[in-house]
Design an enzyme around this catalytic site. Sequence first.
Site, PDB file in Angstrom:
ATOM      1  N   HIS A  64       0.767  -1.224   0.183  1.00 50.79           N
ATOM      2  CA  HIS A  64      -0.031   0.168   0.102  1.00 50.79           C
ATOM      3  C   HIS A  64       0.852   1.275   0.077  1.00 50.79           C
ATOM      4  O   HIS A  64       0.421   2.481  -0.603  1.00 50.79           O
ATOM      5  CB  HIS A  64      -0.847   0.094   1.241  1.00 50.79           C
ATOM      6  CG  HIS A  64      -2.022  -0.945   1.080  1.00 50.79           C
ATOM      7  ND1 HIS A  64      -3.503  -0.308   1.381  1.00 50.79           N
ATOM      8  CD2 HIS A  64      -2.266  -2.060   0.438  1.00 50.79           C
ATOM      9  CE1 HIS A  64      -4.439  -1.261   0.926  1.00 50.79           C
ATOM     10  NE2 HIS A  64      -3.799  -2.264   0.599  1.00 50.79           N
ATOM     11  N   ASP A  65       1.896   1.229   0.522  1.00 47.54           N
ATOM     12  CA  ASP A  65       2.990   2.421   0.521  1.00 47.54           C
ATOM     13  C   ASP A  65       3.414   2.337  -0.861  1.00 47.54           C
ATOM     14  O   ASP A  65       3.312   3.500  -1.477  1.00 47.54           O
ATOM     15  CB  ASP A  65       3.955   2.104   1.586  1.00 47.54           C
ATOM     16  CG  ASP A  65       5.123   3.440   1.561  1.00 47.54           C
ATOM     17  OD1 ASP A  65       4.511   4.588   1.497  1.00 47.54           O
ATOM     18  OD2 ASP A  65       6.087   3.076   1.423  1.00 47.54           O
ATOM     19  N   VAL A  68       1.378   3.648  -4.168  1.00 49.71           N
ATOM     20  CA  VAL A  68       0.667   5.147  -4.310  1.00 49.71           C
ATOM     21  C   VAL A  68       1.765   6.176  -4.891  1.00 49.71           C
ATOM     22  O   VAL A  68       1.592   6.366  -5.899  1.00 49.71           O
ATOM     23  CB  VAL A  68       0.101   5.418  -2.996  1.00 49.71           C
ATOM     24  CG1 VAL A  68      -0.470   7.031  -3.067  1.00 49.71           C
ATOM     25  CG2 VAL A  68      -1.033   4.492  -2.516  1.00 49.71           C
ATOM     26  N   GLY A  70       5.099   5.707  -4.748  1.00 47.14           N
ATOM     27  CA  GLY A  70       6.403   4.882  -4.705  1.00 47.14           C
ATOM     28  C   GLY A  70       6.693   4.368  -3.431  1.00 47.14           C
ATOM     29  O   GLY A  70       5.984   4.845  -2.494  1.00 47.14           O
ATOM     30  N   SER A  74       5.420   7.221   2.626  1.00 50.20           N
ATOM     31  CA  SER A  74       4.315   8.303   2.965  1.00 50.20           C
ATOM     32  C   SER A  74       2.971   7.799   3.559  1.00 50.20           C
ATOM     33  O   SER A  74       2.154   8.641   4.273  1.00 50.20           O
ATOM     34  CB  SER A  74       4.015   9.080   1.497  1.00 50.20           C
ATOM     35  OG  SER A  74       3.502   7.964   0.745  1.00 50.20           O
ATOM     36  N   ASP A 253       3.168 -20.110   1.518  1.00 47.04           N
ATOM     37  CA  ASP A 253       3.385 -21.239   0.535  1.00 47.04           C
ATOM     38  C   ASP A 253       2.506 -21.033  -0.882  1.00 47.04           C
ATOM     39  O   ASP A 253       2.001 -20.063  -1.034  1.00 47.04           O
ATOM     40  CB  ASP A 253       3.037 -22.756   0.987  1.00 47.04           C
ATOM     41  CG  ASP A 253       1.576 -22.809   1.723  1.00 47.04           C
ATOM     42  OD1 ASP A 253       1.025 -21.955   1.217  1.00 47.04           O
ATOM     43  OD2 ASP A 253       1.357 -23.646   2.485  1.00 47.04           O
TER      44      ASP A 253
END
Length: 332
Positions: A64-65, A68, A70, A74, A253
């Site tokens: 999720h970081d 958005v 890069g 943020s 796995d």
Amino acid sequence: MGILPLMVLLMVMALISVANAQGTVVGFYKQICPSAERLVQLRVQKKFQTDNTIVPALLRMHFHDCFVRGCDASLLIDSTSGNAAEKEAGPNQTVRGYEFIDEIKKVLEAVCPNKVSCTDIIALATRDAVALAGGPRYDVPTGRRDGSVSRVADANSLPDPTDSAIQSSAAFALKGLSVLDLVTLLGAHTVGITHCSFFNDRLYNFQGTGKADPTMNPTLVTKLKNTCPDPATSTSDDDPPVNLDQGTPSVFDDSFFKQIVSRRGILQIDQELFEDSTTTAIVRSYAGSQFGSQPSLNFSQQFAQSMVKMGNLGVLTGTQGTIRKNCRVVKL
């Protein structure tokens, strides 16, 4: 300056140039904070012993970081009176692990002040957590620096759990990630949970039909209905958790792929990987020969490669960005 010192200087400058060209480099902290990676690893090991759900938490945070602005941490920035930050966005409401990153940052600041970025901590901690859950141990290029901008609207670029394979592929392509990367990275759903509200429509009213999603195994539908109440008739605000992998939910796995071949995917975005002709061959390959495909792809190996690729999205290096002392605050 003599010839030999000059040559050494030129070689060092060349190495720095190569590292900058790549954006990040394995072993970035060997000189400026030699114990950095080991300290991160030790904290992750300690956390994992009491809470193995830190694995999917870190995987989700990292994705999720990076997806958005890069990989610039943020997502970790707190909102202020004048700005709603990324973590306020709907898709980020259930992201967790912020306190754990704070804990690691505190340890590193005590040993190597103003040296290790928050975004590198996320990448290293995620790698170490995946390995503890049975996944691959891979080299993480480091040298990222932290961003200073975090806006709630920017998180709209995150894929939606109800996206089709084509929509997901398009979203990944905009970030420079391939269809193979898409299938592989969604394989991280082999660990972790979701909540009923993210897939209730598949149980009770798929695409407005008033029926269950026909691509979901009927036995699984019945089982999940015992956990997830019909939102149209329920008066409860409860939103129960459900394992994304109904086979081995705590082990990293290839069980996730076996599950979706058996039409036991929980999220629509997961099941779509098998239903769509552009991705089904990759899914079958990861699932194994018992599902009608000769396994030519190794999930663990490819996951490591795709994680490194994702971890280099939009990185800030060199004089770009900053090193936050507090991962939640741009300036102290």
